[in-house]
Design an enzyme around this catalytic site. Structure first.
Site, PDB file in Angstrom:
ATOM      1  N   ILE A 100      16.456  -7.040   7.215  1.00  0.00           N
ATOM      2  CA  ILE A 100      17.478  -6.052   7.539  1.00  0.00           C
ATOM      3  C   ILE A 100      18.377  -5.894   6.323  1.00  0.00           C
ATOM      4  O   ILE A 100      18.854  -6.896   5.759  1.00  0.00           O
ATOM      5  CB  ILE A 100      18.277  -6.515   8.775  1.00  0.00           C
ATOM      6  CG1 ILE A 100      17.355  -6.514   9.994  1.00  0.00           C
ATOM      7  CG2 ILE A 100      19.503  -5.639   8.995  1.00  0.00           C
ATOM      8  CD1 ILE A 100      17.907  -7.239  11.186  1.00  0.00           C
TER       9      ILE A 100
ATOM     10  N   ASP B 182      20.401   3.657   7.888  1.00  0.00           N
ATOM     11  CA  ASP B 182      21.829   3.538   8.200  1.00  0.00           C
ATOM     12  C   ASP B 182      22.108   2.104   8.636  1.00  0.00           C
ATOM     13  O   ASP B 182      21.249   1.230   8.468  1.00  0.00           O
ATOM     14  CB  ASP B 182      22.266   4.601   9.221  1.00  0.00           C
ATOM     15  CG  ASP B 182      21.657   4.362  10.598  1.00  0.00           C
ATOM     16  OD1 ASP B 182      20.987   3.314  10.796  1.00  0.00           O
ATOM     17  OD2 ASP B 182      21.860   5.223  11.478  1.00  0.00           O
TER      18      ASP B 182
ATOM     19  N   HIS C  25       8.637   3.397   8.815  1.00  0.00           N
ATOM     20  CA  HIS C  25       8.471   2.565  10.002  1.00  0.00           C
ATOM     21  C   HIS C  25       7.175   2.974  10.706  1.00  0.00           C
ATOM     22  O   HIS C  25       6.917   4.168  10.877  1.00  0.00           O
ATOM     23  CB  HIS C  25       9.670   2.748  10.939  1.00  0.00           C
ATOM     24  CG  HIS C  25       9.599   1.869  12.145  1.00  0.00           C
ATOM     25  ND1 HIS C  25       9.845   0.514  12.081  1.00  0.00           N
ATOM     26  CD2 HIS C  25       9.250   2.130  13.426  1.00  0.00           C
ATOM     27  CE1 HIS C  25       9.660  -0.017  13.287  1.00  0.00           C
ATOM     28  NE2 HIS C  25       9.313   0.940  14.118  1.00  0.00           N
TER      29      HIS C  25
ATOM     30  N   SER D 289       0.834  -1.216   0.000  1.00  0.00           N
ATOM     31  CA  SER D 289       0.000   0.000   0.000  1.00  0.00           C
ATOM     32  C   SER D 289       0.861   1.257   0.000  1.00  0.00           C
ATOM     33  O   SER D 289       0.457   2.280  -0.561  1.00  0.00           O
ATOM     34  CB  SER D 289      -0.975  -0.007   1.181  1.00  0.00           C
ATOM     35  OG  SER D 289      -0.306   0.183   2.402  1.00  0.00           O
ATOM     36  N   ASN D 290       2.032   1.188   0.607  1.00  0.00           N
ATOM     37  CA  ASN D 290       2.916   2.369   0.562  1.00  0.00           C
ATOM     38  C   ASN D 290       3.459   2.598  -0.838  1.00  0.00           C
ATOM     39  O   ASN D 290       3.550   3.738  -1.296  1.00  0.00           O
ATOM     40  CB  ASN D 290       4.047   2.230   1.589  1.00  0.00           C
ATOM     41  CG  ASN D 290       3.594   2.654   2.967  1.00  0.00           C
ATOM     42  OD1 ASN D 290       3.439   3.837   3.240  1.00  0.00           O
ATOM     43  ND2 ASN D 290       3.341   1.679   3.825  1.00  0.00           N
TER      44      ASN D 290
ATOM     45  N   ASN E 263      13.325   4.350   4.377  1.00  0.00           N
ATOM     46  CA  ASN E 263      12.435   3.344   4.960  1.00  0.00           C
ATOM     47  C   ASN E 263      11.249   4.037   5.613  1.00  0.00           C
ATOM     48  O   ASN E 263      11.354   5.193   6.033  1.00  0.00           O
ATOM     49  CB  ASN E 263      13.194   2.539   6.025  1.00  0.00           C
ATOM     50  CG  ASN E 263      12.335   1.451   6.655  1.00  0.00           C
ATOM     51  OD1 ASN E 263      11.630   0.720   5.948  1.00  0.00           O
ATOM     52  ND2 ASN E 263      12.378   1.341   7.978  1.00  0.00           N
TER      53      ASN E 263
HETATM   54  C1  GAR Z   1       3.749  -0.594   6.851  1.00  0.00           C
HETATM   55  O1  GAR Z   1       2.927  -0.272   7.936  1.00  0.00           O
HETATM   56  C2  GAR Z   1       5.192  -0.293   7.170  1.00  0.00           C
HETATM   57  O2  GAR Z   1       5.349   0.822   7.987  1.00  0.00           O
HETATM   58  C3  GAR Z   1       5.617  -1.533   7.880  1.00  0.00           C
HETATM   59  O3  GAR Z   1       4.998  -2.575   7.171  1.00  0.00           O
HETATM   60  C4  GAR Z   1       3.774  -2.089   6.601  1.00  0.00           C
HETATM   61  C5  GAR Z   1       3.797  -2.421   5.124  1.00  0.00           C
HETATM   62  O4  GAR Z   1       2.576  -2.075   4.527  1.00  0.00           O
HETATM   63  N1  GAR Z   1       7.036  -1.684   7.886  1.00  0.00           N
HETATM   64  C6  GAR Z   1       7.690  -2.238   8.887  1.00  0.00           C
HETATM   65  O5  GAR Z   1       7.157  -2.684   9.877  1.00  0.00           O
HETATM   66  C7  GAR Z   1       9.193  -2.269   8.694  1.00  0.00           C
HETATM   67  N2  GAR Z   1       9.835  -2.566   9.934  1.00  0.00           N
HETATM   68  P1  GAR Z   1       2.435  -2.030   2.958  1.00  0.00           P
HETATM   69  O6  GAR Z   1       3.029  -3.334   2.412  1.00  0.00           O
HETATM   70  O7  GAR Z   1       0.952  -1.978   2.746  1.00  0.00           O
HETATM   71  O8  GAR Z   1       3.151  -0.823   2.455  1.00  0.00           O
END
Ligand code: GAR
Length: 208
Positions: A100, A149, A117, A19-20, A115
């Site tokens: 990672i 980083d 988070h 979704s991002n 990234n």
């Molecule tokens: C998002 O909420 C993102 O912030 C998180 O995974 C989801 C992915 O959603 N990322 C982490 O937790 C990384 N440590 P998406 O696949 O719908 O973009």
């Protein structure tokens, strides 16, 4: 769109729904972000992010990360870098990439790996950050877009957006509220990058 922006050539790495990535693509298509998605890579063969890429005719591939379970390293890292470089990528967007990344990728794209988070860092790094916030009893949660980083969720912060934790919230309702803000924050951060408005002062990101 600002006339002084440069076209970001984005490579997306994701493991889940994507979704991002969709929010970045929507901003590009709406003309509010000067960028192209050159390649979408996933370490999960049947991840929805690859379906989204296919549906939008974006170049995409599954990245076999074996034998590693939690990191991008070794031959997989080398293949990832090669694919990104061959696609002309200059900006790597981690969008729900649940591995990672190691220094090899960071050296290949210096200060160009971002990234998102799902917490207000430095609170709640690592996995299931929204669940951590809920269980901790935090009253405010949110999301952070940061440069990557060598640490885990420790890189310089570009943008944060906050949401309230509401009575009765479950992990799912809180994550959904955070994701609404993620879909604003990531395109915003990339727009600042494309406009050359981000500079590093120590670990602080200054906005011009
Ligand atoms: C998002 O909420 C993102 O912030 C998180 O995974 C989801 C992915 O959603 N990322 C982490 O937790 C990384 N440590 P998406 O696949 O719908 O973009």
């Amino acid at each position: 769109m600002s006339t002084s922006s440069t076209v970001l050539k984005i490579g997306v790495l994701g493991s889940g729904s994507g979704s991002n990535m969709q929010s970045v693509l929507d901003a590009i298509q709406a003309g509010t972000l000067n960028a192209e998605i050159r390649l979408v890579l996933s370490d999960v063969a049947d991840a929805k992010i690859l379906d989204r890429a296919r549906n939008h005719n974006l170049p995409h591939a599954w990245l076999d990360c074996a034998p590693f379970k939690t990191k991008l390293d070794g031959q997989a890292e080398q293949r990832c870098i090669a694919l990104l470089k061959e696609s002309g990528v200059d900006t790597v967007v981690l969008a729900g990439f649940m591995r990672i990344v190691k220094p090899g990728l960071l050296r290949a794209f210096p200060q160009r790996v971002l990234n998102i988070h799902p917490a207000l860092l430095p609170a709640f790094p690592g996995l299931h950050a929204w669940q951590q916030a809920l269980e901790y009893g935090a009253k405010v949660a949110g999301c952070t877009v940061h440069f990557v980083d060598a640490g885990t969720d420790t890189g310089p912060i570009i943008i944060q957006r906050a949401v309230p934790v509401l009575p009765g919230d479950t992990a799912a309702t809180l994550h959904a509220r955070i994701q609404v803000e993620e879909h604003i924050a990531y395109p915003d951060a990339l727009r600042l990058l494309s406009e050359g408005r981000l500079s590093l002062s120590g670990r602080r990101v200054e906005l011009a």
